[in-house]
Design an enzyme around this catalytic site. Structure first.
Site, PDB file in Angstrom:
ATOM      1  N   GLU A   1       0.844  -1.194   0.000  1.00  0.00           N
ATOM      2  CA  GLU A   1       0.000   0.000   0.000  1.00  0.00           C
ATOM      3  C   GLU A   1       0.883   1.249   0.000  1.00  0.00           C
ATOM      4  O   GLU A   1       1.885   1.317   0.716  1.00  0.00           O
ATOM      5  CB  GLU A   1      -0.885  -0.026   1.250  1.00  0.00           C
TER       6      GLU A   1
ATOM      7  N   LYS B   1      -9.901   1.885  -2.669  1.00  0.00           N
ATOM      8  CA  LYS B   1     -10.278   1.285  -1.390  1.00  0.00           C
ATOM      9  C   LYS B   1     -11.714   1.657  -1.037  1.00  0.00           C
ATOM     10  O   LYS B   1     -12.096   2.829  -1.069  1.00  0.00           O
ATOM     11  CB  LYS B   1      -9.310   1.749  -0.297  1.00  0.00           C
TER      12      LYS B   1
ATOM     13  N   CYS C   1      -5.116  -2.771   2.935  1.00  0.00           N
ATOM     14  CA  CYS C   1      -4.989  -2.662   4.386  1.00  0.00           C
ATOM     15  C   CYS C   1      -6.034  -3.512   5.083  1.00  0.00           C
ATOM     16  O   CYS C   1      -6.162  -4.696   4.800  1.00  0.00           O
ATOM     17  CB  CYS C   1      -5.063  -1.190   4.807  1.00  0.00           C
TER      18      CYS C   1
END
Length: 523
Positions: A284, A345, A395
């Site tokens: 990330e 995301k 994440c």
């Protein structure tokens, strides 16, 4: 056990006085419950003590049953939760104090308050169980079912309310145990419901309230997990692809400073282009800048690498669609599609990627690059790679198995493998890294697909569809993990149905217990 709640004098004074024991008499039971909560945490990674998760819940059930009043029941459950979460998520202190420059006392207070909030859920489970089961002459097996259902509902609430924080869901402790075989069927919430029910049976057996047939059924449920684990719910598709997962080990305290940005750009450009692979994955925000600010020479180097080697690259960077419209994204380039692949995301981190109303003052106390990001769509197409389809998640998105399952069952062409790109350097060299790997292993089990994990500091790993770790890098080291990974097709029962069957069964058990209680009251 009742001596933990009342003095000998109260016992001799009779049942009526025992029920009037003040809260202060919980001075022994509450610490013991907190200790059981710490034991519960020890069941999780890096340990593989799945049995301790069941034993600690059984101990909690025994304490709860001996509490004289419902308010005492709730306090015992709350103490268990405090021990559980303070010992399990203490590493949040590191992100706020060490890397966020928040005063130590304030960071410690924030962890304590957050743990205090999370502890409300085991308190609710304990209270709900005893509210429905106490004094109703339920059999040991029926009481255990109600305990499992109450625990399931409380864990589901913790994982969904206020965007959800399902970290340390008890089901994750069973990735290495027999109950792992149930994950492709009922998901992590179903697994934790089974575990809590077994704990209730164990408590009933210890108190000699369990019929031997019910005990035998519990043993059978536990043992059935092993043959279930051998069932192939998904099938191989295409040929294995060679993947390279990059772990840059960039220190978090310099990552977003100019020296760290320059270091990351040079490091990951070099690591990406070092040698060919059918898929190269970075962590990330490996490139800690906006995609629009990517230096032309780096973009050209990656494009040249892709064109000359036939490799595909999936890399992390932020994106700006406008001056006020930012996303935390993963981008892909490769020979199997035109242009640039993009995944935004969807499940954002509170305080990290969006700031809840009224909490800007709290964020301003930390020296972190935080802000409000726009969330991506819940279902986004996977990235095509050499006959496989790779679905990224970023994440802690992989904490939400229902969302990953929904993206698979709703896709026109479901992904054949999953890829988690993350940066856990915020939390130092702590148990958080192993806990997150364990979460990814559960997602692989639930979906019947391999999980690729590319992280900044660890744990970078390849997880097989059965949840076992195929290969991994040591944490806090610079390195590249190369492996051949086989994609899988087909949908597991959990992917097809999500949490609905497990949650529905739990609610039905609670409704049945409520109906029985009302009938008994009417009689």
């Amino acid at each position: 056990m009742r001596a933990l709640f009342s003095s000998p004098a109260a016992d001799t004074a009779g049942q009526q006085e025992a029920l009037a024991v003040p809260l202060a008499r919980l001075r022994f039971a509450a610490p013991l419950a907190a200790l059981l909560g710490v034991m519960h945490t020890l069941a999780f990674a890096p340990n593989r003590w799945w049995w301790l998760q069941i034993l600690s819940l059984a101990g909690l059930a025994a304490l709860v049953r001996q509490a004289p009043r419902l308010r005492d029941v709730a306090w015992v459950g709350y103490a268990f939760g405090l021990g559980w979460f303070l010992s399990g998520i203490w590493w949040l202190y590191i992100s706020m104090h060490v890397y966020g420059d928040m005063p130590a006392w304030m960071a410690a207070a924030a962890v304590l308050l957050f743990s205090a909030y999370l502890a409300l859920h085991p308190a609710l489970a304990a209270w709900l169980w005893q509210r429905l089961a106490r004094g109703r002459q339920l059999s040991g097996a029926a009481s255990a079912l109600v305990f499992g259902a109450a625990w399931l509902v409380s864990e589901w609430l913790r994982g969904t309310e206020w965007t959800g924080f399902p970290w340390l869901n008890g089901g994750y402790a069973h990735t290495d145990g027999p109950l792992a075989g149930y994950a492709p069927l009922v998901g992590v919430y179903g697994v934790v419901a089974i575990a809590a029910t077994l704990a209730g049976l164990l408590c009933a057996a210890a108190e000699r309230r369990l019929h031997w047939l019910a005990g035998l059924a519990g043993v059978a449920v536990l043992a059935a997990g092993w043959p279930l684990h051998t069932i192939a719910w998904t099938q191989p598709v295409g040929k294995p692809i060679t993947v390279r997962l990059l772990q840059g080990n960039v220190p978090q305290d310099v990552k977003f400073q100019q020296t760290g940005i320059d270091h990351s750009l040079a490091l990951y450009t070099k690591m990406v282009t070092e040698q060919p692979a059918q898929l190269v994955v970075t962590p990330e925000t490996a490139f800690p800048i906006l995609l629009q600010d990517m230096p032309q020479e780096i973009a050209l180097a990656i494009r040249t690498y892709v064109d000359t080697t036939g490799s595909s690259v999936l890399f992390g960077a932020a994106n700006a669609d406008s001056a006020v419209d930012y996303t935390n994204s993963a981008f892909g380039v490769g020979p199997w599609f035109k242009g640039v692949y993009r995944y935004d995301k969807h499940h954002l981190v509170p305080f990290g990627e969006f700031i809840p109303f009224g909490f800007h003052w709290f964020v301003h106390m930390m020296n972190m690059p935080l802000g409000d990001f726009r969330r991506g769509l819940p279902v986004q197409p996977p990235m095509p790679v050499a006959g496989q389809r790779v679905a990224p998640n970023i994440c802690y998105e992989d904490l939400f198995g229902e969302e990953i399952a929904a993206s698979l069952r709703q896709a026109e062409r479901p992904a054949t493998m999953l890829a988690n790109v993350t940066n856990l350097a915020w939390f130092g060299d702590t148990i958080a890294l192993d806990q997150h790997l364990q979460i990814s292993r559960m997602r692989a089990l639930e979906s019947g697909r391999p999980m690729l994990r590319a992280t900044n500091t660890g744990a970078t790993a390849v997880v097989r569809p059965d949840g076992s770790v195929q290969a991994r890098l040591p944490v806090f080291t610079l390195g590249t993990l190369q492996a051949d990974v086989q994609g899988m097709q087909g949908l597991t029962p959990f992917v097809r149905t999500g949490n609905a069957p497990a949650l529905g069964a739990g609610v039905l058990v609670l409704l049945a217990a409520l109906a029985r209680r009302r009938r008994a009251g009417a009689a």
